[in-house]
Design a protein around this motif. Structure first.
Motif, short mmCIF file in Angstrom:
data_model
loop_
_atom_site.label_atom_id
_atom_site.label_comp_id
_atom_site.label_asym_id
_atom_site.label_seq_id
_atom_site.Cartn_x
_atom_site.Cartn_y
_atom_site.Cartn_z
N GLY A 141 4.20 9.02 5.53
CA GLY A 141 2.97 9.42 4.86
C GLY A 141 1.79 9.58 5.79
N GLY A 142 2.04 9.76 7.08
CA GLY A 142 0.96 9.86 8.04
C GLY A 142 0.28 8.53 8.31
N LYS A 143 0.85 7.46 7.77
CA LYS A 143 0.23 6.13 7.87
C LYS A 143 1.18 5.09 8.46
CE LYS A 143 -0.46 6.82 3.52
NZ LYS A 143 -0.75 6.65 2.06
N GLY A 144 2.31 5.57 8.98
CA GLY A 144 3.26 4.64 9.58
C GLY A 144 3.86 3.65 8.59
N MET A 145 4.15 4.13 7.37
CA MET A 145 4.57 3.22 6.30
C MET A 145 6.05 2.83 6.35
SD MET A 145 2.19 2.17 4.31
CE MET A 145 0.56 2.50 3.64
N ILE A 146 6.87 3.57 7.09
CA ILE A 146 8.29 3.23 7.13
C ILE A 146 8.49 2.01 8.03
CG2 ILE A 146 10.61 4.01 7.74
CD1 ILE A 146 9.68 6.87 7.23
N PRO A 147 9.12 0.95 7.53
CA PRO A 147 9.31 -0.27 8.33
C PRO A 147 10.51 -0.15 9.25
CG PRO A 147 10.21 -0.61 6.14
CD PRO A 147 9.61 0.78 6.14
N TRP A 148 10.39 0.69 10.27
CA TRP A 148 11.52 0.97 11.14
C TRP A 148 12.09 -0.30 11.77
CZ3 TRP A 148 13.42 5.38 10.08
CH2 TRP A 148 12.63 6.53 9.89
N ASP A 149 11.23 -1.19 12.21
CA ASP A 149 11.72 -2.40 12.88
C ASP A 149 12.52 -3.27 11.92
OD1 ASP A 149 10.48 -1.57 15.20
OD2 ASP A 149 8.75 -2.90 14.97
N ASN A 150 12.07 -3.36 10.66
CA ASN A 150 12.80 -4.16 9.67
C ASN A 150 14.17 -3.56 9.38
OD1 ASN A 150 9.70 -4.30 8.95
ND2 ASN A 150 10.58 -6.23 8.23
N ILE A 151 14.21 -2.24 9.25
CA ILE A 151 15.48 -1.57 8.97
C ILE A 151 16.43 -1.74 10.15
CG2 ILE A 151 16.57 0.65 8.48
CD1 ILE A 151 13.90 1.48 7.12
N GLU A 152 15.91 -1.55 11.36
CA GLU A 152 16.74 -1.74 12.55
C GLU A 152 17.27 -3.17 12.64
OE1 GLU A 152 16.35 -1.69 17.44
OE2 GLU A 152 14.61 -1.21 16.20
N GLU A 153 16.40 -4.14 12.43
CA GLU A 153 16.82 -5.54 12.50
C GLU A 153 17.91 -5.85 11.48
OE1 GLU A 153 14.88 -10.04 12.11
OE2 GLU A 153 13.70 -8.28 11.55
N PHE A 154 17.73 -5.34 10.24
CA PHE A 154 18.72 -5.55 9.19
C PHE A 154 20.07 -4.95 9.59
CE2 PHE A 154 20.86 -3.38 5.65
CZ PHE A 154 21.28 -4.47 4.90
N LEU A 155 20.05 -3.71 10.06
CA LEU A 155 21.30 -3.04 10.40
C LEU A 155 21.98 -3.68 11.60
CD1 LEU A 155 20.16 0.65 9.79
CD2 LEU A 155 21.82 -0.64 8.43
N LYS A 156 21.20 -4.02 12.62
CA LYS A 156 21.81 -4.64 13.81
C LYS A 156 22.38 -6.02 13.50
CE LYS A 156 19.50 -2.17 17.53
NZ LYS A 156 18.62 -2.24 18.72
N LYS A 157 21.70 -6.77 12.67
CA LYS A 157 22.20 -8.09 12.30
C LYS A 157 23.52 -7.98 11.55
CE LYS A 157 21.12 -12.11 9.41
NZ LYS A 157 20.10 -12.74 8.51
N GLY A 160 0.77 -1.24 0.00
CA GLY A 160 0.00 0.00 0.00
C GLY A 160 0.80 1.28 0.00
N ALA A 161 2.12 1.21 0.08
CA ALA A 161 2.94 2.42 0.21
C ALA A 161 3.26 3.03 -1.14
CB ALA A 161 4.23 2.12 0.96
N SER A 162 3.21 4.36 -1.22
CA SER A 162 3.67 5.09 -2.40
C SER A 162 5.13 5.46 -2.22
CB SER A 162 2.83 6.36 -2.59
OG SER A 162 3.13 7.30 -1.57
N HIS A 163 5.70 6.12 -3.22
CA HIS A 163 7.10 6.53 -3.16
C HIS A 163 7.36 7.41 -1.95
CE1 HIS A 163 11.06 7.60 -4.84
NE2 HIS A 163 10.80 8.82 -4.42
N CYS A 164 6.57 8.48 -1.79
CA CYS A 164 6.82 9.46 -0.73
C CYS A 164 6.37 8.98 0.64
CB CYS A 164 6.16 10.79 -1.08
SG CYS A 164 6.91 11.61 -2.51
#
Length: 343
Positions: A323-339, A313-317
Motif C-alpha cells: 500500500g505504499g506504506k510498507g504494510m506487508i510483514p515480510w520479516d514475520n512471514i520469512e521467520e514463520f516459513l524458515k522456522k 492500520g492496514a487495509s485489505h489491499c
C-alpha cells in the motif's frame, strides 16, 4: 482436450524485477488435465536442495500482480518459489475462461506442490504455500488435504464459500436470499445457452461511484490504477464469468481445517473489511467452532504451530503490495516459513 498455451516471455509484472533472483516461465499439469502457467523464482548462487513455496491469489488476479511480488520477495530470502495462475485464468488453460471451483482451485495448489516436489533443486520435505485474498482460504483447504504442505501462510484471506453463500458480513445468510441468487444464476445460464456466449460479471467497478464503500475504493486503487492493473487480470477488467463462481455458493470447503497438523500463519489488516474471515477461520481451525461456521468439530490436535497476526492500520489491499506504506510483514512471514520449513 487441453489447449496448448503460449507464455509471454517479456517482464510484464506490476512490480520491478529483482536482480537477486533468476526468473523463468514454467508449466505443469493438474489431475484434471489442465495446464497451469507459473513464474519460477530461484535465488542466485543457490546450491543444493532448497525449501520451496507455491503462491497464488488474490481471487480473480494473476501471477503478474501481488502473488508474483510475494514469490519474488521470498526467493530473495532464500526459497525457490512459483507464482501460478489458477485454472481458467491468466495464462493457465481451461475453458470457459474465468471459471472457479472449490475442488479445482484446491487441486491447483496440490498440483503446484507436485511440480515443486519433482524438481531436483527442491527439498520435497520442505514445501510451503502462500495464498492471498480468496486464495488464502483455498490454501487452508489445500493444507487440510495434503500433509506434504508443511507451512501455509494465508494473507488477507477470504473464505470464498462463505461470502458466496452468505454475502458480506453474512448479511444474506437466509434461504430466501440464496434462492434469489440461485434463480438469477439459473436465468443467466439459460440466457448464455440461448445466446451461445458467456456473459461476464464485470471486474472492479469503474468509474468509481462517490458513495462506494471504502473497500471498493481500495480495490479500485489497486486493480484499476498503474499500481496493480494488469491486462490479463479479471479483477482489472471484465471479471468472472457471470456464473463462473456458482459452485462456491453451495459449499463450505473449510470443514476440516481444524485437523491441519502443519504450521499455519493467518495475516490480516486491522482495518481490512475482510478481517472477520481470517479471525473466524483461525478460531475454527483452533477450536473447531466459530462465528460464521454452523458446524462444530473437535479442537486442533496440533495448536502450537498456528498463528494469527493482525497488522496495525492496514487495509485489505495494503497487504497486496504494501500500500505504499510498507504494510506487508515480510520479516514475520520469512521467520514463520524458515522456522517451519526448518532452515
Amino acid at each position: 482436450m487441453d489447449k496448448e498455451i503460449k507464455l509471454v516471455q517479456d517482464w510484464d509484472k506490476t512490480f520491478p524485477k529483482s536482480e537477486k533472483v533468476k526468473h523463468e516461465k514454467v508449466t505443469f499439469k493438474t489431475q484434471y488435465g489442465l495446464t497451469l502457467a507459473a513464474d519460477l523464482y530461484i535465488p542466485k548462487n543457490a546450491e543444493g536442495k532448497l525449501p520451496a513455496i507455491a503462491v497464488s491469489g488474490p481471487f480473480g488476479a494473476v501471477k503478474e500482480q501481488c502473488s508474483g511480488l510475494y514469490a519474488q520477495t521470498m526467493a530473495e530470502r532464500g526459497f525457490i518459489t512459483i507464482a501460478f495462475d489458477p485454472s481458467f485464468t491468466g495464462e493457465s488453460s481451461g475453458e470457459p475462461r474465468r471459471t472457479a471451483s472449490p475442488d479445482i482451485n484446491t487441486e491447483d495448489f496440490l498440483a503446484a506442490v507436485d511440480y515443486l516436489s519433482m524438481r531436483d533443486d527442491v527439498d520435497a520435505g520442505r514445501i510451503g504455500i502462500i495464498g492471498i485474498c480468496g486464495c488464502g482460504g483455498i490454501a487452508l483447504n489445500a493444507a487440510a488435504q495434503d500433509p506434504r504442505i508443511k507451512a501455509t501462510a494465508a494473507i488477507t484471506m477470504y473464505d470464498m464459500s462463505r461470502v458466496s453463500g452468505n454475502g458480506y458480513f453474512d448479511a444474506d445468510d437466509s434461504e430466501e436470499k440464496r434462492y434469489s441468487v440461485r434463480k438469477a444464476w439459473a436465468e443467466a445460464r439459460t440466457a448464455d445457452l440461448k445466446n451461445r456466449t458467456f456473459t461476464m460479471a464485470g471486474g472492479v467497478v469503474d468509474p468509481l461511484p462517490e458513495n462506494a464503500p471504502q473497500f471498493v475504493k481500495d480495490y479500485h486503487a489497486y486493480y484499476k490504477t498503474p499500481r496493480g492493473y494488469h491486462k490479463r487480470s479479471g479483477n482489472s477488467n471484465e471479471g468472472w464469468r457471470t456464473t463462473g463462481c456458482q459452485a462456491y455458493a453451495n459449499t463450505r470447503f473449510l470443514y476440516y481445517i481444524n485437523e491441519i497438523r502443519s504450521a499455519v500463519l493467518i495475516v490480516h489488516g486491522e482495518k481490512a473489511h475482510s478481517r472477520y474471515f481470517g479471525e473466524s477461520a483461525f478460531r475454527y481451525m483452533m477450536d473447531g467452532k466459530a462465528e460464521g461456521y454452523d458446524f462444530a468439530r473437535k479442537p486442533n490436535p496440533v495448536p502450537n504451530n498456528k498463528q494469527l497476526l493482525i497488522i496495525p492500520g492496514a487495509s485489505h489491499c495494503d497487504l497486496y503490495d504494501g500500500g505504499g506504506k510498507g504494510m506487508i510483514p515480510w520479516d514475520n512471514i520469512e521467520e514463520f516459513l524458515k522456522k517451519n520449513l526448518k532452515i
